[in-house]
Enzyme design. Structure first.
Site, PDB file in Angstrom:
ATOM      1  N   ASP A 162       0.544  -1.225   0.056  1.00 20.25           N
ATOM      2  CA  ASP A 162      -0.153  -0.186  -0.043  1.00 20.25           C
ATOM      3  C   ASP A 162       1.011   0.870   0.129  1.00 20.25           C
ATOM      4  O   ASP A 162       2.585   1.205   0.162  1.00 20.25           O
ATOM      5  CB  ASP A 162      -0.761   0.061   1.081  1.00 20.25           C
ATOM      6  CG  ASP A 162      -0.053  -0.031   2.511  1.00 20.25           C
ATOM      7  OD1 ASP A 162       0.882  -0.122   2.204  1.00 20.25           O
ATOM      8  OD2 ASP A 162      -0.601   0.101   3.499  1.00 20.25           O
ATOM      9  N   CYS A 183       3.080  -2.914   4.401  1.00 20.07           N
ATOM     10  CA  CYS A 183       2.114  -2.113   4.638  1.00 20.07           C
ATOM     11  C   CYS A 183       2.862  -1.276   5.121  1.00 20.07           C
ATOM     12  O   CYS A 183       4.240  -1.922   5.838  1.00 20.07           O
ATOM     13  CB  CYS A 183       0.818  -2.887   4.879  1.00 20.07           C
ATOM     14  SG  CYS A 183       0.135  -3.781   5.907  1.00 20.07           S
ATOM     15  N   GLY A 184       2.559  -0.809   6.334  1.00 26.42           N
ATOM     16  CA  GLY A 184       2.935   0.629   7.032  1.00 26.42           C
ATOM     17  C   GLY A 184       3.535  -1.124   8.393  1.00 26.42           C
ATOM     18  O   GLY A 184       4.845  -0.797   8.359  1.00 26.42           O
ATOM     19  N   THR A 185       2.543  -1.642   8.899  1.00 29.80           N
ATOM     20  CA  THR A 185       2.902  -2.189  10.424  1.00 29.80           C
ATOM     21  C   THR A 185       2.810  -3.720   9.636  1.00 29.80           C
ATOM     22  O   THR A 185       3.941  -4.436  10.372  1.00 29.80           O
ATOM     23  CB  THR A 185       2.659  -3.050  11.437  1.00 29.80           C
ATOM     24  OG1 THR A 185       0.816  -3.006  10.511  1.00 29.80           O
ATOM     25  CG2 THR A 185       2.098  -1.463  12.162  1.00 29.80           C
ATOM     26  N   GLY A 186       2.985  -4.373   8.129  1.00 34.41           N
ATOM     27  CA  GLY A 186       2.778  -5.243   8.133  1.00 34.41           C
ATOM     28  C   GLY A 186       1.573  -6.211   8.023  1.00 34.41           C
ATOM     29  O   GLY A 186       1.203  -7.572   7.611  1.00 34.41           O
ATOM     30  N   ILE A 187       0.933  -5.211   9.488  1.00 33.20           N
ATOM     31  CA  ILE A 187      -0.348  -6.605  10.327  1.00 33.20           C
ATOM     32  C   ILE A 187      -1.692  -7.210   8.873  1.00 33.20           C
ATOM     33  O   ILE A 187      -1.664  -7.854   8.943  1.00 33.20           O
ATOM     34  CB  ILE A 187      -1.121  -6.134  11.182  1.00 33.20           C
ATOM     35  CG1 ILE A 187       0.619  -5.473  12.366  1.00 33.20           C
ATOM     36  CG2 ILE A 187      -1.466  -7.239  12.047  1.00 33.20           C
ATOM     37  CD1 ILE A 187       0.289  -5.182  13.632  1.00 33.20           C
ATOM     38  N   GLY A 188      -1.748  -5.751   8.531  1.00 31.50           N
ATOM     39  CA  GLY A 188      -2.864  -5.821   7.323  1.00 31.50           C
ATOM     40  C   GLY A 188      -2.582  -6.739   6.124  1.00 31.50           C
ATOM     41  O   GLY A 188      -3.824  -7.228   6.051  1.00 31.50           O
ATOM     42  N   MET A 189      -1.197  -6.698   6.047  1.00 31.87           N
ATOM     43  CA  MET A 189      -1.197  -7.063   4.739  1.00 31.87           C
ATOM     44  C   MET A 189      -0.785  -9.326   4.917  1.00 31.87           C
ATOM     45  O   MET A 189      -1.369 -10.037   4.284  1.00 31.87           O
ATOM     46  CB  MET A 189       0.388  -6.825   4.275  1.00 31.87           C
ATOM     47  CG  MET A 189      -0.090  -6.152   3.089  1.00 31.87           C
ATOM     48  SD  MET A 189      -0.940  -5.900   1.556  1.00 31.87           S
ATOM     49  CE  MET A 189      -0.262  -4.675   0.673  1.00 31.87           C
ATOM     50  N   HIS A 235      11.495 -23.518   8.723  1.00 37.02           N
ATOM     51  CA  HIS A 235      10.289 -24.292   9.885  1.00 37.02           C
ATOM     52  C   HIS A 235       8.669 -23.986   9.488  1.00 37.02           C
ATOM     53  O   HIS A 235       7.781 -24.905   8.944  1.00 37.02           O
ATOM     54  CB  HIS A 235      10.117 -24.329  11.123  1.00 37.02           C
ATOM     55  CG  HIS A 235      11.567 -24.046  11.574  1.00 37.02           C
ATOM     56  ND1 HIS A 235      12.007 -24.119  13.079  1.00 37.02           N
ATOM     57  CD2 HIS A 235      12.667 -24.968  11.225  1.00 37.02           C
ATOM     58  CE1 HIS A 235      12.930 -24.664  13.237  1.00 37.02           C
ATOM     59  NE2 HIS A 235      13.409 -25.364  12.703  1.00 37.02           N
ATOM     60  N   ARG A 293       9.909 -33.249  10.098  1.00 40.76           N
ATOM     61  CA  ARG A 293       8.419 -32.779  11.791  1.00 40.76           C
ATOM     62  C   ARG A 293       7.182 -31.731  11.294  1.00 40.76           C
ATOM     63  O   ARG A 293       6.668 -31.275  11.203  1.00 40.76           O
ATOM     64  CB  ARG A 293       8.557 -32.334  13.229  1.00 40.76           C
ATOM     65  CG  ARG A 293      10.078 -31.467  12.973  1.00 40.76           C
ATOM     66  CD  ARG A 293      10.805 -31.621  14.874  1.00 40.76           C
ATOM     67  NE  ARG A 293      11.655 -30.285  15.645  1.00 40.76           N
ATOM     68  CZ  ARG A 293      12.228 -29.709  14.204  1.00 40.76           C
ATOM     69  NH1 ARG A 293      13.076 -30.597  13.401  1.00 40.76           N
ATOM     70  NH2 ARG A 293      12.744 -29.049  14.708  1.00 40.76           N
ATOM     71  N   HIS A 294       8.218 -30.851  10.760  1.00 41.10           N
ATOM     72  CA  HIS A 294       7.952 -29.258   9.945  1.00 41.10           C
ATOM     73  C   HIS A 294       6.598 -29.263   9.035  1.00 41.10           C
ATOM     74  O   HIS A 294       5.432 -28.684   9.492  1.00 41.10           O
ATOM     75  CB  HIS A 294       9.176 -27.951   9.094  1.00 41.10           C
ATOM     76  CG  HIS A 294      10.087 -27.807  10.920  1.00 41.10           C
ATOM     77  ND1 HIS A 294       9.413 -27.640  11.666  1.00 41.10           N
ATOM     78  CD2 HIS A 294      10.946 -28.577  10.387  1.00 41.10           C
ATOM     79  CE1 HIS A 294      11.014 -27.531  12.236  1.00 41.10           C
ATOM     80  NE2 HIS A 294      11.705 -27.646  11.708  1.00 41.10           N
TER      81      HIS A 294
END
Ligand code: RB5
Length: 159
Positions: free
Chosen positions: A9, A66-72, A99, A133-134
């Site tokens: 964004d 994005c700004g924090t990466g959280i929304g994306m 992992h 295991r991953h």
């Protein structure tokens, strides 16, 4: 050489451009899916097309900013087959591949500086999924996706 889909964004635009330059220098092709202007936009409008491509297997890897990466990361992880990892340090970028077999790397444009972001991208691209295991753990996530798909199709067919 594989192509990496990339989008941001407005808050991630500057970092997106820098990562594109970095990947070009490394000989990696990118598919830029916007945004390309500094006006305020909604991150789902740019995250969705990248996540869709990865989800449908049209492209193997993506990078979202994005700004924090959280929304994306919230948006991208709505799509089946997508494992989007929001990373803010190089160790997490390495683990995201080794992992979690993350196929989308998400970065906060207002969090990570360009030097760190380049290092995270490089590390994520060079790391290899360890399997074992991953893989078993990822299979459990795939089971959730399959059961959601199944319950949706049952509702559609009325069974
Ligand atoms: C835009 O101001 C900001 O909210 C967005 O870039 C992102 O950080 C959302 O998670």
């Amino acid at each position: 050489m594989e192509t990496i889909a990339i989008a941001s964004d407005h808050a991630g635009l500057e970092l997106k451009e820098d990562i594109k330059t970095f990947l070009k220098e490394k000989g990696v092709d990118t598919l830029d899916m916007g945004t390309n202007g500094s006006e305020s936009v909604d991150y789902p409008d740019y995250g969705i097309p990248v996540a869709e491509k990865v989800s449908m297997g049209k492209i193997e890897k993506g990078i979202l900013i994005c700004g924090t990466g959280i929304g994306m990361s919230i948006v991208a992880n709505k799509f089946s087959n997508v494992r989007a990892a929001l990373v803010n340090d190089v160790y997490s970028a390495k683990m995201a591949r080794e992992h979690n077999d993350a196929n989308i790397l998400v970065i906060g444009g207002r969090i990570a500086g360009k030097g760190l972001a380049r290092e995270m991208v490089k590390t994520w691209l060079e790391a290899k999924f360890e399997g074992g295991r991953h893989q078993k753990r990822l299979d459990k996530i795939r089971e959730i996706e399959n059961s959601i798909k199944e319950s949706k199709s049952q509702r559609v067919s009325g069974s």
